[in-house]
Motif scaffolding. Structure first.
Motif, PDB file in Angstrom:
ATOM      1  N   PHE A   1     -10.054  19.646 -47.912  1.00 20.45           N
ATOM      2  CA  PHE A   1     -10.724  20.832 -48.148  1.00 20.45           C
ATOM      3  C   PHE A   1     -10.041  21.311 -49.443  1.00 20.45           C
ATOM      4  CE2 PHE A   1     -11.455  21.107 -42.999  1.00 20.45           C
ATOM      5  CZ  PHE A   1     -13.496  21.065 -43.155  1.00 20.45           C
ATOM      6  N   ASP A   2     -11.158  21.253 -50.912  1.00 22.98           N
ATOM      7  CA  ASP A   2     -10.876  21.897 -51.301  1.00 22.98           C
ATOM      8  C   ASP A   2     -11.320  22.959 -51.312  1.00 22.98           C
ATOM      9  OD1 ASP A   2      -9.784  22.338 -54.242  1.00 22.98           O
ATOM     10  OD2 ASP A   2     -11.478  21.393 -55.225  1.00 22.98           O
ATOM     11  N   LEU A   3     -10.835  23.989 -51.960  1.00 24.45           N
ATOM     12  CA  LEU A   3     -10.650  25.451 -52.361  1.00 24.45           C
ATOM     13  C   LEU A   3     -11.702  25.935 -53.243  1.00 24.45           C
ATOM     14  CD1 LEU A   3      -7.575  26.105 -50.901  1.00 24.45           C
ATOM     15  CD2 LEU A   3      -8.896  25.667 -49.750  1.00 24.45           C
TER      16      LEU A   3
ATOM     17  N   THR B   1      -5.196  20.614 -45.655  1.00 23.65           N
ATOM     18  CA  THR B   1      -5.514  18.738 -45.003  1.00 23.65           C
ATOM     19  C   THR B   1      -6.213  19.584 -43.625  1.00 23.65           C
ATOM     20  OG1 THR B   1      -3.527  18.964 -45.851  1.00 23.65           O
ATOM     21  CG2 THR B   1      -4.694  16.987 -43.994  1.00 23.65           C
ATOM     22  N   LEU B   2      -7.428  18.531 -43.471  1.00 28.23           N
ATOM     23  CA  LEU B   2      -8.175  18.481 -42.314  1.00 28.23           C
ATOM     24  C   LEU B   2      -8.006  17.506 -40.962  1.00 28.23           C
ATOM     25  CD1 LEU B   2     -10.283  19.011 -39.969  1.00 28.23           C
ATOM     26  CD2 LEU B   2     -11.951  16.961 -41.561  1.00 28.23           C
ATOM     27  N   HIS B   3      -7.600  15.733 -41.793  1.00 32.06           N
ATOM     28  CA  HIS B   3      -6.564  15.082 -40.677  1.00 32.06           C
ATOM     29  C   HIS B   3      -6.262  14.000 -41.400  1.00 32.06           C
ATOM     30  CE1 HIS B   3      -6.504  11.732 -37.753  1.00 32.06           C
ATOM     31  NE2 HIS B   3      -7.102  12.590 -37.220  1.00 32.06           N
TER      32      HIS B   3
ATOM     33  N   LEU C   1     -13.616  28.132 -45.746  1.00 29.82           N
ATOM     34  CA  LEU C   1     -14.142  25.687 -45.799  1.00 29.82           C
ATOM     35  C   LEU C   1     -15.642  26.031 -46.166  1.00 29.82           C
ATOM     36  CD1 LEU C   1     -10.730  25.349 -43.532  1.00 29.82           C
ATOM     37  CD2 LEU C   1     -11.051  26.232 -45.867  1.00 29.82           C
ATOM     38  N   ASN C   2     -15.693  24.668 -47.204  1.00 29.18           N
ATOM     39  CA  ASN C   2     -17.095  24.305 -47.508  1.00 29.18           C
ATOM     40  C   ASN C   2     -17.667  23.194 -46.699  1.00 29.18           C
ATOM     41  OD1 ASN C   2     -19.701  23.952 -47.950  1.00 29.18           O
ATOM     42  ND2 ASN C   2     -20.076  25.652 -48.641  1.00 29.18           N
ATOM     43  N   THR C   3     -17.849  22.398 -45.913  1.00 27.56           N
ATOM     44  CA  THR C   3     -17.783  21.042 -46.408  1.00 27.56           C
ATOM     45  C   THR C   3     -18.767  19.957 -46.713  1.00 27.56           C
ATOM     46  OG1 THR C   3     -20.359  20.884 -44.684  1.00 27.56           O
ATOM     47  CG2 THR C   3     -17.470  20.886 -42.937  1.00 27.56           C
ATOM     48  N   LYS C   4     -18.566  20.935 -48.242  1.00 25.16           N
ATOM     49  CA  LYS C   4     -18.934  19.987 -49.578  1.00 25.16           C
ATOM     50  C   LYS C   4     -18.524  19.873 -50.096  1.00 25.16           C
ATOM     51  CE  LYS C   4     -24.220  22.850 -48.825  1.00 25.16           C
ATOM     52  NZ  LYS C   4     -25.321  22.775 -49.608  1.00 25.16           N
ATOM     53  N   LYS C   5     -17.223  20.534 -49.749  1.00 25.72           N
ATOM     54  CA  LYS C   5     -15.951  20.805 -50.536  1.00 25.72           C
ATOM     55  C   LYS C   5     -14.433  19.751 -49.662  1.00 25.72           C
ATOM     56  CE  LYS C   5     -14.348  23.941 -53.392  1.00 25.72           C
ATOM     57  NZ  LYS C   5     -15.184  23.000 -54.559  1.00 25.72           N
ATOM     58  N   LEU C   6     -15.626  19.268 -48.560  1.00 24.47           N
ATOM     59  CA  LEU C   6     -14.876  17.545 -48.113  1.00 24.47           C
ATOM     60  C   LEU C   6     -13.984  17.011 -48.569  1.00 24.47           C
ATOM     61  CD1 LEU C   6     -12.896  17.528 -45.293  1.00 24.47           C
ATOM     62  CD2 LEU C   6     -15.176  17.091 -43.840  1.00 24.47           C
ATOM     63  N   TYR C   7     -13.704  15.883 -48.636  1.00 23.15           N
ATOM     64  CA  TYR C   7     -13.086  15.289 -49.931  1.00 23.15           C
ATOM     65  C   TYR C   7     -11.641  14.304 -49.005  1.00 23.15           C
ATOM     66  CZ  TYR C   7     -15.365  17.044 -53.628  1.00 23.15           C
ATOM     67  OH  TYR C   7     -16.130  17.872 -54.139  1.00 23.15           O
ATOM     68  N   TYR C   8     -12.521  12.735 -49.622  1.00 23.72           N
ATOM     69  CA  TYR C   8     -11.353  11.944 -48.809  1.00 23.72           C
ATOM     70  C   TYR C   8     -11.055  11.269 -49.750  1.00 23.72           C
ATOM     71  CZ  TYR C   8      -9.441   6.999 -47.965  1.00 23.72           C
ATOM     72  OH  TYR C   8      -8.706   5.920 -48.242  1.00 23.72           O
ATOM     73  N   GLN C   9      -9.380  11.850 -50.520  1.00 23.80           N
ATOM     74  CA  GLN C   9      -8.419  11.398 -51.135  1.00 23.80           C
ATOM     75  C   GLN C   9      -7.741  10.642 -50.655  1.00 23.80           C
ATOM     76  OE1 GLN C   9      -7.082  15.461 -52.314  1.00 23.80           O
ATOM     77  NE2 GLN C   9      -9.005  15.983 -52.981  1.00 23.80           N
TER      78      GLN C   9
ATOM     79  N   TYR D   1      -3.442  14.325 -56.394  1.00 20.92           N
ATOM     80  CA  TYR D   1      -4.024  13.611 -55.064  1.00 20.92           C
ATOM     81  C   TYR D   1      -5.942  13.162 -56.032  1.00 20.92           C
ATOM     82  CZ  TYR D   1      -1.498  15.280 -51.548  1.00 20.92           C
ATOM     83  OH  TYR D   1      -0.669  15.360 -50.550  1.00 20.92           O
ATOM     84  N   PHE D   2      -5.903  12.693 -55.731  1.00 18.87           N
ATOM     85  CA  PHE D   2      -7.319  12.160 -56.200  1.00 18.87           C
ATOM     86  C   PHE D   2      -8.809  12.277 -55.611  1.00 18.87           C
ATOM     87  CE2 PHE D   2      -3.649   9.938 -57.964  1.00 18.87           C
ATOM     88  CZ  PHE D   2      -3.675  10.133 -60.063  1.00 18.87           C
ATOM     89  N   LYS D   3      -9.485  12.661 -55.366  1.00 16.75           N
ATOM     90  CA  LYS D   3     -11.116  12.875 -55.083  1.00 16.75           C
ATOM     91  C   LYS D   3     -11.408  11.498 -55.021  1.00 16.75           C
ATOM     92  CE  LYS D   3     -11.608  17.289 -55.647  1.00 16.75           C
ATOM     93  NZ  LYS D   3     -12.797  18.263 -56.519  1.00 16.75           N
ATOM     94  N   ILE D   4     -11.766  11.154 -53.790  1.00 18.57           N
ATOM     95  CA  ILE D   4     -12.222   9.328 -53.592  1.00 18.57           C
ATOM     96  C   ILE D   4     -14.084   9.195 -53.928  1.00 18.57           C
ATOM     97  CG2 ILE D   4     -12.346   6.746 -53.073  1.00 18.57           C
ATOM     98  CD1 ILE D   4      -9.511   8.220 -54.511  1.00 18.57           C
ATOM     99  N   PHE D   5     -14.566  10.668 -52.659  1.00 19.51           N
ATOM    100  CA  PHE D   5     -15.917  10.936 -52.679  1.00 19.51           C
ATOM    101  C   PHE D   5     -15.671  11.888 -51.616  1.00 19.51           C
ATOM    102  CE2 PHE D   5     -14.953   6.476 -49.889  1.00 19.51           C
ATOM    103  CZ  PHE D   5     -14.468   7.313 -48.519  1.00 19.51           C
ATOM    104  N   PRO D   6     -17.054  12.400 -51.418  1.00 21.11           N
ATOM    105  CA  PRO D   6     -17.336  13.714 -50.397  1.00 21.11           C
ATOM    106  C   PRO D   6     -17.953  12.972 -49.285  1.00 21.11           C
ATOM    107  CG  PRO D   6     -19.137  13.261 -51.898  1.00 21.11           C
ATOM    108  CD  PRO D   6     -17.888  11.862 -52.414  1.00 21.11           C
ATOM    109  N   LEU D   7     -17.237  14.012 -48.171  1.00 18.09           N
ATOM    110  CA  LEU D   7     -17.771  13.236 -46.522  1.00 18.09           C
ATOM    111  C   LEU D   7     -19.056  13.685 -46.652  1.00 18.09           C
ATOM    112  CD1 LEU D   7     -14.526  13.737 -44.221  1.00 18.09           C
ATOM    113  CD2 LEU D   7     -15.724  12.037 -46.435  1.00 18.09           C
ATOM    114  N   LEU D   8     -19.522  13.987 -46.735  1.00 20.00           N
ATOM    115  CA  LEU D   8     -21.321  14.532 -46.933  1.00 20.00           C
ATOM    116  C   LEU D   8     -22.104  13.489 -47.510  1.00 20.00           C
ATOM    117  CD1 LEU D   8     -21.673  18.275 -45.846  1.00 20.00           C
ATOM    118  CD2 LEU D   8     -21.451  16.953 -44.481  1.00 20.00           C
ATOM    119  N   ALA D   9     -22.982  12.745 -46.414  1.00 21.46           N
ATOM    120  CA  ALA D   9     -23.495  12.145 -47.204  1.00 21.46           C
ATOM    121  C   ALA D   9     -24.607  12.506 -48.467  1.00 21.46           C
ATOM    122  CB  ALA D   9     -24.475  11.194 -46.478  1.00 21.46           C
ATOM    123  N   GLU D  10     -25.533  13.418 -48.463  1.00 18.00           N
ATOM    124  CA  GLU D  10     -25.759  14.478 -49.777  1.00 18.00           C
ATOM    125  C   GLU D  10     -25.745  15.003 -50.421  1.00 18.00           C
ATOM    126  OE1 GLU D  10     -25.520  15.328 -46.187  1.00 18.00           O
ATOM    127  OE2 GLU D  10     -25.385  17.578 -45.943  1.00 18.00           O
ATOM    128  N   CYS D  11     -23.819  15.167 -50.650  1.00 17.18           N
ATOM    129  CA  CYS D  11     -23.058  16.113 -51.572  1.00 17.18           C
ATOM    130  C   CYS D  11     -23.634  15.372 -52.390  1.00 17.18           C
ATOM    131  CB  CYS D  11     -21.736  16.162 -51.322  1.00 17.18           C
ATOM    132  SG  CYS D  11     -21.617  17.281 -50.101  1.00 17.18           S
TER     133      CYS D  11
END
Length: 237
Positions: free
Chosen positions: A51-53, A88-90, A211-219, A227-237
Motif C-alpha cells: 500500500f502506498d501511503l 507491505t500487504l504480502h 489504507l486505500n486499495t486504489k493505492k495497492l501496487y505490485y512493486q 522500489y518501483f511501481k509495476i501496476f496497481p492491483l485494481l483493474a479499474e485503477c
C-alpha cells in the motif's frame, strides 16, 4: 482466516518500550544481506505487494524518521527515502542474486495479473491506527499498525489471502511500516540505552492511517531504498 482477537494476542509484544538485549547491540545477520559495511544499501532484488501511503501519513512517518536520525543517527544505516514509505500487504520473493530470483519474480507477476483479471480485489479503504515503534527481529525499527476493529482486520486479511494464491508466505500478516535499518556494525550499549529512551518518547503519540486499495501496487525493488511501481492491483485503477 486469523481472527482479530488472535492477531491482537500475537502482536501483544509490541510495547512502548524497545525490546532489545542490554549491552552492545549486534544486528541480525540478515542486515548484511541488505546493507554494506559503509552503511549504504546493498543490491537486493525482489517483488512485493504494498500500500502506498497518502501524503499526511508519509509526513507523520517522516517526522518519526527525522527524530531518530537527528537524535541517535549512529544506530542506523543510510536513511530510507520518504518516497519508499509503504505498508507491505504480502511479501513475494527476494534475493541478493538477481539471476536466481528473476524467473520466480516473472512467475509472480503473471499470477498477479490473473488475480486482477478475475476481480478478486475490490475498491475499499481500511482504517488503521499506529500502534508503536518496535524492534523487528534485530534488523530494523518499524512502526506497527493495527486495524481499528475486527471488520477492518477482516478486509485486510481477505486481501492478504488473495495474494497467498500467488505465493504462500511463511509468516502471518503483521502490518507495519519500516522506518530504518540498523547500522551494519551495530552500536554501543550507551547508544542502545539512548535509543530505547527516544523510542519510548516517540511511542507516546499515535495517529490514524487509512489504507486505500486504489493505492495497492505490485512493486519490484533493487535495494531497500529503490522500489518501483509495476501496476496497481485494481483493474479499474
Amino acid at each position: 482466516m486469523e481472527t482479530f482477537e488472535s492477531f491482537l494476542d500475537r502482536t501483544a509484544y509490541q510495547q512502548p518500550r524497545l525490546l532489545i538485549a542490554p549491552g552492545y547491540f549486534t544486528p541480525d545477520e540478515r542486515v548484511k544481506h541488505k546493507v554494506k559495511p559503509d552503511n549504504s544499501f546493498r543490491a537486493f532484488f525482489g517483488d512485493t505487494t504494498v500500500f502506498d501511503l497518502d501524503d499526511d501519513a508519509k509526513n507523520q512517518i517522516s517526522a518519526l524518521q527525522n527524530a531518530l536520525y537527528e537524535q541517535i543517527p549512529e544506530c542506523f544505516c543510510a536513511k530510507l527515502s520518504p518516497a519508499t514509505l509503504h505498508m507491505t500487504l504480502h511479501d513475494l520473493s527476494a534475493s541478493s542474486k538477481l539471476e536466481e530470483i528473476a524467473p520466480e519474480v516473472f512467475a509472480n507477476e503473471i499470477k498477479l495479473l490473473t488475480i486482477i483479471r478475475s476481480q478478486l480485489l475490490s475498491a475499499q479503504t481500511i482504517r488503521m491506527k499506529s500502534n508503536c515503534i518496535f524492534n523487528c527481529v534485530d534488523t530494523s525499527l518499524v512502526l506497527a499498525l493495527r486495524p481499528e476493529n475486527a471488520g477492518e482486520w477482516h478486509k485486510l486479511q481477505k486481501l492478504y489471502e488473495a495474494i497467498e494464491q500467488v505465493k504462500a508466505c511463511p509468516y502471518p500478516l503483521t502490518p507495519h511500516i519500516t522506518l530504518a535499518y540498523y547500522n551494519y556494525n551495530g552500536f554501543s550499549a550507551a547508544a542502545a540505552e539512548k535509543l530505547s529512551s527516544v523510542i519510548y518518547e516517540l511511542n507516546q503519540q499515535d495517529f490514524a492511517v487509512t489504507l486505500n486499495t486504489k493505492k495497492l501496487y505490485y512493486q519490484k525493488f533493487t535495494d531497500m531504498n529503490a522500489y518501483f511501481k509495476i501496476f496497481p492491483l485494481l483493474a479499474e485503477c
